[in-house]
Design a protein around this motif. Structure first.
Motif, mmCIF file in Angstrom:
data_model
loop_
_atom_site.group_PDB
_atom_site.id
_atom_site.type_symbol
_atom_site.label_atom_id
_atom_site.label_comp_id
_atom_site.label_asym_id
_atom_site.label_seq_id
_atom_site.Cartn_x
_atom_site.Cartn_y
_atom_site.Cartn_z
ATOM 1 N N ARG A 1 0.854 -1.181 0.000
ATOM 2 C CA ARG A 1 0.000 0.000 0.000
ATOM 3 C C ARG A 1 0.900 1.245 0.000
ATOM 4 N NH1 ARG A 1 -3.470 -0.698 4.564
ATOM 5 N NH2 ARG A 1 -4.792 -1.914 3.179
ATOM 6 N N ALA A 2 0.604 2.205 -0.881
ATOM 7 C CA ALA A 2 1.343 3.474 -0.950
ATOM 8 C C ALA A 2 0.372 4.622 -0.690
ATOM 9 C CB ALA A 2 2.011 3.647 -2.318
ATOM 10 N N VAL A 3 0.834 5.630 0.072
ATOM 11 C CA VAL A 3 -0.013 6.769 0.443
ATOM 12 C C VAL A 3 0.721 8.047 0.031
ATOM 13 C CG1 VAL A 3 -1.202 7.968 2.305
ATOM 14 C CG2 VAL A 3 -0.932 5.485 2.396
ATOM 15 N N ARG A 4 -0.037 8.974 -0.564
ATOM 16 C CA ARG A 4 0.543 10.254 -0.964
ATOM 17 C C ARG A 4 -0.410 11.397 -0.613
ATOM 18 N NH1 ARG A 4 4.555 8.197 -1.206
ATOM 19 N NH2 ARG A 4 6.176 8.122 -2.821
ATOM 20 N N ARG A 5 0.113 12.413 0.061
ATOM 21 C CA ARG A 5 -0.643 13.645 0.294
ATOM 22 C C ARG A 5 -0.445 14.545 -0.931
ATOM 23 N NH1 ARG A 5 -2.136 17.213 4.551
ATOM 24 N NH2 ARG A 5 -3.114 19.002 3.558
ATOM 25 N N ILE A 6 -1.547 15.066 -1.522
ATOM 26 C CA ILE A 6 -1.469 15.894 -2.714
ATOM 27 C C ILE A 6 -1.066 17.307 -2.302
ATOM 28 C CG2 ILE A 6 -2.737 16.821 -4.691
ATOM 29 C CD1 ILE A 6 -4.499 14.381 -4.608
ATOM 30 N N ASP A 7 0.050 17.738 -2.818
ATOM 31 C CA ASP A 7 0.609 19.034 -2.444
ATOM 32 C C ASP A 7 -0.352 20.166 -2.815
ATOM 33 O OD1 ASP A 7 2.310 20.999 -1.634
ATOM 34 O OD2 ASP A 7 3.476 21.005 -3.486
ATOM 35 N N GLY A 8 -0.737 20.972 -1.815
ATOM 36 C CA GLY A 8 -1.587 22.131 -2.058
ATOM 37 C C GLY A 8 -3.065 21.850 -2.024
ATOM 38 N N LEU A 9 -3.486 20.593 -1.830
ATOM 39 C CA LEU A 9 -4.908 20.254 -1.817
ATOM 40 C C LEU A 9 -5.216 19.392 -0.593
ATOM 41 C CD1 LEU A 9 -5.465 19.305 -5.564
ATOM 42 C CD2 LEU A 9 -6.022 21.437 -4.458
ATOM 43 N N PRO A 10 -6.426 19.466 -0.060
ATOM 44 C CA PRO A 10 -6.795 18.645 1.098
ATOM 45 C C PRO A 10 -7.216 17.235 0.679
ATOM 46 C CG PRO A 10 -8.586 20.100 0.563
ATOM 47 C CD PRO A 10 -7.491 20.451 -0.381
ATOM 48 N N LEU A 11 -6.366 16.563 -0.086
ATOM 49 C CA LEU A 11 -6.686 15.248 -0.622
ATOM 50 C C LEU A 11 -5.507 14.309 -0.395
ATOM 51 C CD1 LEU A 11 -8.220 16.305 -4.051
ATOM 52 C CD2 LEU A 11 -9.470 15.708 -1.988
ATOM 53 N N VAL A 12 -5.839 12.998 -0.250
ATOM 54 C CA VAL A 12 -4.833 11.961 -0.045
ATOM 55 C C VAL A 12 -5.137 10.818 -1.012
ATOM 56 C CG1 VAL A 12 -3.791 10.333 1.579
ATOM 57 C CG2 VAL A 12 -4.525 12.584 2.371
ATOM 58 N N VAL A 13 -4.099 10.256 -1.626
ATOM 59 C CA VAL A 13 -4.233 9.132 -2.558
ATOM 60 C C VAL A 13 -3.661 7.878 -1.904
ATOM 61 C CG1 VAL A 13 -3.436 8.196 -4.749
ATOM 62 C CG2 VAL A 13 -4.146 10.563 -4.606
ATOM 63 N N THR A 14 -4.401 6.779 -2.019
ATOM 64 C CA THR A 14 -3.869 5.482 -1.575
ATOM 65 C C THR A 14 -3.827 4.546 -2.767
ATOM 66 O OG1 THR A 14 -6.053 4.654 -0.954
ATOM 67 C CG2 THR A 14 -4.759 5.765 0.750
ATOM 68 N N MET A 15 -2.722 3.803 -2.879
ATOM 69 C CA MET A 15 -2.530 2.820 -3.947
ATOM 70 C C MET A 15 -2.383 1.452 -3.291
ATOM 71 S SD MET A 15 -2.126 2.636 -7.267
ATOM 72 C CE MET A 15 -1.967 1.133 -8.248
ATOM 73 N N ASN A 16 -3.333 0.536 -3.527
ATOM 74 C CA ASN A 16 -3.347 -0.787 -2.922
ATOM 75 C C ASN A 16 -3.055 -1.822 -3.999
ATOM 76 O OD1 ASN A 16 -4.555 -0.018 -0.171
ATOM 77 N ND2 ASN A 16 -5.961 0.918 -1.644
ATOM 78 N N VAL A 17 -2.047 -2.639 -3.726
ATOM 79 C CA VAL A 17 -1.597 -3.599 -4.726
ATOM 80 C C VAL A 17 -1.637 -5.006 -4.126
ATOM 81 C CG1 VAL A 17 0.267 -4.229 -6.286
ATOM 82 C CG2 VAL A 17 -0.071 -1.839 -5.655
ATOM 83 N N ALA A 18 -2.336 -5.900 -4.814
ATOM 84 C CA ALA A 18 -2.354 -7.300 -4.382
ATOM 85 C C ALA A 18 -1.015 -7.949 -4.700
ATOM 86 C CB ALA A 18 -3.490 -8.052 -5.080
ATOM 87 N N GLU A 19 -0.571 -8.790 -3.786
ATOM 88 C CA GLU A 19 0.710 -9.454 -4.010
ATOM 89 C C GLU A 19 0.667 -10.318 -5.263
ATOM 90 O OE1 GLU A 19 2.901 -13.006 -1.765
ATOM 91 O OE2 GLU A 19 2.834 -11.148 -0.618
ATOM 92 N N ASP A 20 -0.481 -10.934 -5.517
ATOM 93 C CA ASP A 20 -0.596 -11.770 -6.715
ATOM 94 C C ASP A 20 -0.470 -10.930 -7.983
ATOM 95 O OD1 ASP A 20 -0.891 -13.960 -5.119
ATOM 96 O OD2 ASP A 20 -3.088 -14.022 -5.254
#
Length: 839
Positions: free
Chosen positions: A244-263
């Protein structure tokens, strides 16, 4: 038989151990790459979201500014907004709606968006209560798993008096993000989600249909992201997701999560593992089959062996790749049909007679490949150049496997002809080198930037300008080199280049390698591929900072020169006014002297008459009045009254003449006048000046010449001629004759000639007599403005021309040709004419 079984078992075991070790190592490498890829894709999502919303914010601001400048809105504004919306949907498809509300929250215009979707939301109402202050970045609530995400960029509309008029909004729908999110997925069990910073799930791809409360761990990671941090990434072990990767969007009140299955991450590894297993089974089967075949061949005699070899050859000859078997010492032992054709031989027998060294261009490369095959037993994808029988060459890839062939160690070699691919690569490399040569030969900075962000090519001038090398810049994003405001300006010009469909030119301030902002002129064009899809942007710019500074310095110098010129003109005007006042003062002094005589005679006569009247009165009172006394008094009274009336009349005429001439010279009004009558008044006003010496001024003007002009300036011109003749022509003589003559000329004109019998003008001085401040009598108080003023008046206000003729010792003649009707719009003052003549 036992020997064959032992050999097969050992080969199978060795291949299995080798393949297993490779599979474990590749699995760890795949997991590491999966983590890095998840972080990159999360970063890409955040950058896409930020780049999408920021331009929308700028466009909303420009729209609000334009509407605010209008102050009032009408149907024409609605039509214009509709046109803007259609343009935005073409060049910025991520903007799906535009809305304008008045100061009471009522929808004025809504295109691509329902008015109630914006106007009735609590968030929008709160925005209206703040009188449109600020930009709304917070997404409006959307159904879990739905695609109706509202990303609103809004700006308050204010008029020039800062009165609040309403709000302009642009909407970005969630479907804009879904397509991009889907393109970044690893596989069907991976997902991308967009969260608000307070932990609300706003968008998910693929759609998440479950209870968002079940995503407790993911929400916890969202809340743990530092508000000041650019981003964070972490692994999580769960039932479904492994990375799982998490990123705060610079300048905006938003957060992105990237979820990846091991398979999903290991999908490629699974395929390779299957391939390895297939290879193990296949090689094992081949070993077993070969072992059985060899055993069988030993039992079935030579006939069966020949039949099997023929069958194997038929199989190998159908292979699209060249196959040959080479002994350890380099001898060819076998070649299939494709290998024979590649090498240009007539048949296999002819090919086997030649040593393989002759078919390899680089012998050191051949020895290195064989050494690797001997050491490792296998070589994959080695690229080398081979020579055909006719001497021509081709490029090929080589796969080698060490085997046992006819009771000796050998290598089976698979050869694939890749000449076309190599030639295509060489052509591409040549084109790249040609492009690099052309670009680097250009003295101005040039860059080619991909539509999705990174630099593709920059020339040396571009890299040097920013204090970098080409290697440092190529492949990297704008955000790594420029501040946010510059990036927003660049993105805005990208949209302009797309809309224009042709190259555009614009000014921009960009920081150079030292961080100093420089003024640049940029020419940019959008580059499209063969399918008319946007591919990149090419830009070339010129640093005009020094040019702009030089232009500013020139403007400052020009302003200083203009100020100095204005001061000079003011000084000239002061001198002209002084000259006019001096001329008028001389006229006043002469007229005062002339009036003094008749006034004195009238005063003496009146005093004598008063004395005689008193004497008559006394005689009457005493009774001594005789007839002779009365007759004497009457005679005396008649003589006195005649003297008084005559001298008062003469004084009145002098005053009237002086009044007209002085008024004309001071007021300069335009009127119609008879030239003869007016010049006589001028001559009369000049008599006091003439009487200071033995000077005469004759007048020869026919009656009936009527002028519609300016008598005052004409009087000043003639006065200047007279004073100039007395001061210069008759200098040292005390006497002289002057003459003013006038005659009608061609084309409704009149020629006035002034002549004197003075000493004349020297030939070297004659061309300069009309120059300002030129005088030959500076020590005598001359200003050098008299004749220049006369020239300026004649050619300017009176609309005529002036010339001078003179010979030393024979006098001087000034010729003035004037239109009977002066031109309209002539200069009002001689000073203006002076300034015009010098500018």
């Amino acid at each position: 038989m036992r020997w064959f079984i032992a050999f097969a078992a050992s080969m199978i075991l060795g291949v299995g151990v080798f393949v297993g070790y490779q599979a474990i190592a590749e699995r760890e490498s795949a997991l590491a790459e999966g983590r890095a890829a998840a972080e990159r894709r999360a970063t890409a999502v955040s950058e896409f979201t930020r780049r999408t919303i920021f331009p929308a914010n700028q466009i909303a601001s420009d729209l609000a500014q334009a509407l605010g400048d209008r102050g009032t809105w009408n149907s024409a504004d609605r039509a214009r907004l509709a046109e803007i919306s259609r343009t935005l949907w073409k060049v910025a498809p991520w903007i799906t709606g535009i809305a304008v509300h008045d100061s009471f929250g009522r929808p004025y215009l809504a295109l691509g968006i329902q008015p109630e979707d914006v106007g009735l939301s609590e968030r929008f109402q709160a925005h209206l209560m703040r009188a449109g202050a600020g930009v709304v970045y917070r997404p409006a609530p959307a159904p879990v798993g739905g695609l109706a995400l509202h990303m609103l960029a809004s700006h308050g509309i204010r008029d020039r008096d800062n009165e609040f008029l309403g709000v302009a909004s642009l909407e970005i729908m969630g479907s804009t993000f879904v397509g991009f999110f889907g393109a970044l997925q690893f596989g069907p069990r991976s997902s991308v989600r967009l969260w608000s910073v307070d932990g609300k799930l706003l968008l998910s791809h693929p759609s998440f249909m479950g209870d968002p409360e079940s995503l407790v761990a993911e929400r916890a990671m969202v809340g743990a992201v530092d508000a000041d941090a650019a981003g964070a990434a972490a692994d999580a072990s769960g039932e479904r997701y492994a990375i799982r990767a998490v990123r705060r969007i610079d300048g905006l009140p938003l957060v992105v999560t990237m979820n990846v299955a091991e398979d999903d991450v290991l999908e490629g590894w699974h395929r390779r593992a299957g391939l390895y297993a297939f290879l193990v089974v296949g090689i094992s089967a081949m070993i077993v089959a070969a072992t059985a075949l060899l055993y069988r061949l030993t039992r079935l005699q030579q006939a069966s062996l020949s039949e099997s070899e023929a069958r194997l050859r038929r199989i190998l000859d159908t292979s699209p790749s060249g196959i040959q078997i080479v002994a350890i010492d380099g001898r060819r032992l076998f070649m299939n049909r494709r290998a024979v054709e590649m090498m240009g031989y007539a048949d296999e027998a002819a090919a086997l007679e030649k040593h393989p060294v002759s078919s390899v261009v680089d012998r050191e490369w051949r020895d290195r490949v064989l050494a690797l095959a001997r050491e490792h037993g296998i070589v994959d994808g080695m690229i080398g150049q081979r020579r055909r029988l006719d001497g021509s060459t081709f490029w090929a890839t080589h796969d080698l496997l060490r085997i046992r062939f006819k009771d000796e160690d050998a290598f089976i070699v698979w050869i694939y002809d890749i000449s076309r691919q190599v030639e295509a690569q060489h052509q591409a490399e040549r084109r790249r080198l040609l492009l690099d040569t052309v670009l680097n030969a250009m003295p101005i900075p040039v860059q080619l930037r991909a539509a999705d962000g990174p630099y593709l090519v920059v020339n040396d001038a571009y890299a040097r300008y920013f204090g970098r090398s080409r290697r440092e810049m190529e492949g990297r994003l704008l955000e790594e080199f420029f501040p946010t405001d510059t990036i927003i300006d660049i993105k805005r010009t990208d949209l302009q280049a797309i809309v224009a469909g042709d190259s555009i030119t614009y000014d921009i301030a960009m920081p150079d390698g030292a961080g100093e902002r420089r003024d640049c002129i940029v020419k940019k064009a959008a580059v499209r591929d063969e399918n008319s899809e946007l591919y990149a942007f090419v830009s070339a710019f010129v640093d005009v900072t020094e040019q702009r500074r030089a232009e500013a310095e020139v403007r400052r110098s020009r302003d200083a020169a203009e100020r100095a010129l204005q001061e000079l003109r003011a000084a000239q005007e002061s001198l002209v006014q002084a000259e006019k006042l001096a001329s008028l003062g001389g006229l006043v002094a002469g007229v005062a002297h002339e009036i003094n005589t008749p006034v004195g005679v009238a005063l003496t006569s009146a005093s004598h008459l008063e004395d005689e009247t008193r004497a008559l009165q006394r005689a009457l009172q005493q009774g001594d009045l005789s007839q002779d006394d009365l007759d004497g008094y009457l005679a005396t009274a008649l003589r006195a009254t005649r003297l008084i009336v005559g001298n008062c009349d003469r004084a009145a005429q002098l005053i009237q003449s002086f009044k007209r001439v002085a008024a004309d010279q001071t007021e300069g009004e335009r009127r119609s006048f008879d030239l003869d009558a007016y010049l006589r008044e001028v001559v009369a006003s000049l008599k006091p000046l003439l009487q200071k010496g033995r000077f005469s001024l004759d007048l020869d003007v026919p009656p009936g010449i009527e002028l519609d002009s300016f008598p005052g300036p004409l009087s000043q011109v003639l006065t200047n001629f007279v004073t100039n003749a007395i001061a210069h022509g008759f200098r040292g003589r005390g006497h002289g004759a002057m003459r003013i003559a006038a005659r009608p000329a061609d084309g409704d004109q009149v020629e006035i000639r002034f002549s004197d019998d003075g000493g004349g003008i020297a030939p070297d001085v004659l061309p300069r007599v009309f120059d300002p401040f030129f005088t030959t009598n500076r020590s005598g108080g001359g200003t050098g403005l008299g004749l220049h003023i006369a020239h300026s008046i004649v050619t300017g206000r009176l609309g005529g021309r002036i010339a001078v003729e003179s010979r030393v010792g024979a006098g001087t003649t000034f010729s003035v040709v004037l239109p009977l009707r002066a031109p309209e719009g002539a200069a009002d003052e001689p000073a203006a004419a002076i300034a015009a003549s010098r500018s």
